[in-house]
Design a protein around this motif. Structure first.
Motif, PDB file in Angstrom:
ATOM      1  N   GLY A 250      89.156  46.183  37.159  1.00  0.00           N
ATOM      2  CA  GLY A 250      87.829  45.640  37.662  1.00  0.00           C
ATOM      3  C   GLY A 250      87.079  46.930  38.566  1.00  0.00           C
ATOM      4  O   GLY A 250      86.198  46.310  39.544  1.00  0.00           O
ATOM      5  N   VAL A 251      87.239  48.012  38.081  1.00  0.00           N
ATOM      6  CA  VAL A 251      86.653  49.132  39.056  1.00  0.00           C
ATOM      7  C   VAL A 251      85.689  50.000  38.166  1.00  0.00           C
ATOM      8  O   VAL A 251      86.260  50.396  37.064  1.00  0.00           O
ATOM      9  N   PRO A 252      84.505  49.882  38.183  1.00  0.00           N
ATOM     10  CA  PRO A 252      83.262  50.445  37.385  1.00  0.00           C
ATOM     11  C   PRO A 252      83.600  52.066  37.746  1.00  0.00           C
ATOM     12  O   PRO A 252      83.916  52.508  38.707  1.00  0.00           O
ATOM     13  N   LEU A 253      83.425  52.589  36.387  1.00  0.00           N
ATOM     14  CA  LEU A 253      83.464  54.015  36.461  1.00  0.00           C
ATOM     15  C   LEU A 253      82.602  54.782  37.527  1.00  0.00           C
ATOM     16  O   LEU A 253      82.651  55.735  38.156  1.00  0.00           O
ATOM     17  N   GLN A 254      81.450  53.905  37.736  1.00  0.00           N
ATOM     18  CA  GLN A 254      80.435  54.522  38.929  1.00  0.00           C
ATOM     19  C   GLN A 254      80.994  54.425  40.130  1.00  0.00           C
ATOM     20  O   GLN A 254      80.688  55.519  40.810  1.00  0.00           O
ATOM     21  N   ASP A 255      81.909  53.832  40.383  1.00  0.00           N
ATOM     22  CA  ASP A 255      82.655  53.699  41.906  1.00  0.00           C
ATOM     23  C   ASP A 255      83.510  55.107  42.005  1.00  0.00           C
ATOM     24  O   ASP A 255      83.602  55.789  42.957  1.00  0.00           O
TER      25      ASP A 255
END
Length: 112
Positions: A85-90
């Protein structure tokens, strides 16, 4: 991969999008969906295996194999991020934050 990309136009954002799309498919029809269905631990294990293979290719100086293994590493990293649940954007924001200072200063700030 879905879609056609000419050299130089494929990005990590594209890969993250494709992983997210394929994760919605049936695990019987999609390797990505199977990895996600098996849980983050399985995806992380596969990521680790691919990372080791990339290290071996680098140590051996096998550029062609390093390219192939690096592609596997990036793909499996995107699956691990998606499953967690970790977006690439983060991740990209964290990289931007870290590169705002020298690598030595950034590393020193993490050792506290």
């Amino acid at each position: 991969m879905s879609g056609t990309f000419s050299s130089g136009t494929f990005s990590l954002d594209d890969l993250a999008r494709i992983v997210a799309e394929r994760a919605k498919a049936s695990p019987d029809e999609s390797y990505t969906a199977r990895l996600v269905a098996d849980g983050q631990g399985r995806a992380a294990k596969k990521f680790g295996e691919e990372a080791v293979e990339a290290v071996i290719a680098a140590v051996e100086g096998d550029k062609k194999q390093l390219v192939a293994e690096a592609a596997d590493v990036l793909y499996h990293l995107m699956v691990v991020l998606h499953a967690g649940g970790v977006p690439l954007q983060d991740v990209m924001q964290e990289l931007a934050r870290r590169t705002a200072q020298s690598g030595l200063a950034e590393k020193a700030s993490r050792q506290k």
